[in-house]
Enzyme design. Sequence first.
Site, mmCIF file in Angstrom:
data_model
loop_
_atom_site.group_PDB
_atom_site.id
_atom_site.type_symbol
_atom_site.label_atom_id
_atom_site.label_comp_id
_atom_site.label_asym_id
_atom_site.label_seq_id
_atom_site.Cartn_x
_atom_site.Cartn_y
_atom_site.Cartn_z
ATOM 1 N N GLU A 38 0.857 -1.195 0.000
ATOM 2 C CA GLU A 38 0.000 0.000 0.000
ATOM 3 C C GLU A 38 0.903 1.259 0.000
ATOM 4 O OE1 GLU A 38 -2.092 0.090 3.727
ATOM 5 O OE2 GLU A 38 -3.464 1.683 3.126
ATOM 6 N N LYS A 109 -9.456 2.249 -1.905
ATOM 7 C CA LYS A 109 -9.675 1.563 -0.621
ATOM 8 C C LYS A 109 -11.039 1.915 -0.019
ATOM 9 C CE LYS A 109 -7.135 0.809 3.751
ATOM 10 N NZ LYS A 109 -5.908 1.207 4.478
ATOM 11 N N CYS A 144 -5.151 -3.560 2.572
ATOM 12 C CA CYS A 144 -4.864 -3.561 4.010
ATOM 13 C C CYS A 144 -6.123 -3.727 4.867
ATOM 14 C CB CYS A 144 -4.082 -2.289 4.357
ATOM 15 S SG CYS A 144 -3.113 -2.477 5.872
ATOM 16 N N VAL A 171 -0.133 -2.666 10.714
ATOM 17 C CA VAL A 171 0.532 -2.272 11.963
ATOM 18 C C VAL A 171 0.119 -3.159 13.145
ATOM 19 C CG1 VAL A 171 0.921 0.124 11.294
ATOM 20 C CG2 VAL A 171 -1.228 -0.492 12.395
HETATM 21 C C1 ACM Z 1 -3.968 -0.140 7.155
HETATM 22 O O1 ACM Z 1 -5.073 -0.174 6.620
HETATM 23 N N1 ACM Z 1 -2.961 0.504 6.587
HETATM 24 C C2 ACM Z 1 -3.718 -0.843 8.409
#
Ligand code: ACM
Length: 269
Positions: A38, A109, A144, A171
């Site tokens: 990402e 996203k 992510c 994370v």
């Molecule tokens: C994320 O969506 N970068 C944890």
Amino acid sequence: MKIACVQFAPAFKKIETNFEYLVTQSKSIDADLVCFPELSLTGYFFFSTEELLPYSIPFNSELIGELQNIATAFNRIIVFGFPERVDAKVYNSCAVLFPDSAFSFVYRKTHLFYRERFVFTSGDTGFIVAKYPPMDINIGTMICYDWRFPESARALALGGADLIVCPSNLVTKVWTLAMPARSIENKVYLAVANRIGIETNNDETLHFNGKSGIWDYNGKLIATASEDKTEVIFAEIYPQETRNKAIDHFNNIFADRRPEMYKVLLGEN
Ligand code: ACM
């Protein structure tokens, strides 16, 4: 078909450095598909749209055009995350560049994580599956934090994805528990290209956890990386094997679905 995930630490706000890295890797990695994390072009931890805007680029930009040319010249699918500028808005997007550019697309996203709400506009593309006949592969994308919502992988699998690619900047550490489930319940391959390193902004530090992984359609981890090293992982995949959703003589995990029952009736008491 051979796929690869590149795990590295993008340099914060150093778009040229990151771009050069993507170019070099996209040319040299011997695979049919190469997936980067990402926001590979910029790094992650921006605090506002204003801070990110100068580093954001449109999907039809020159830089992405150069990566498209590499995808075409090397007959390789290239996937990477970048901040996509559309007027004054920025999306946390992922480009999927096919050798035949007519199939290339951008996914924005859907589920924004943590401070991303102050930086990005929530994605408006919905989940996308691209069917690419020259390689007989159907690819779906999520980014992510989308993993926290089983609907993401489910929507992609119902849309015909053989492989879900998931550029990430993870994370937390719990995601490795969920990915095998997403692959088993949908009978799809799943490839997560995560980043490593740390980023600090406004006295707040994020640690990115590596462990990029590729799971087969039975939830088996078939390639994985370390928590903290720059690495490329590879796996051989067989996309056609995901298309029959039967698991025995009688059960088929898609045909057996009963969507009409997936609503909860609340009792009087
Ligand atoms: C994320 O969506 N970068 C944890």
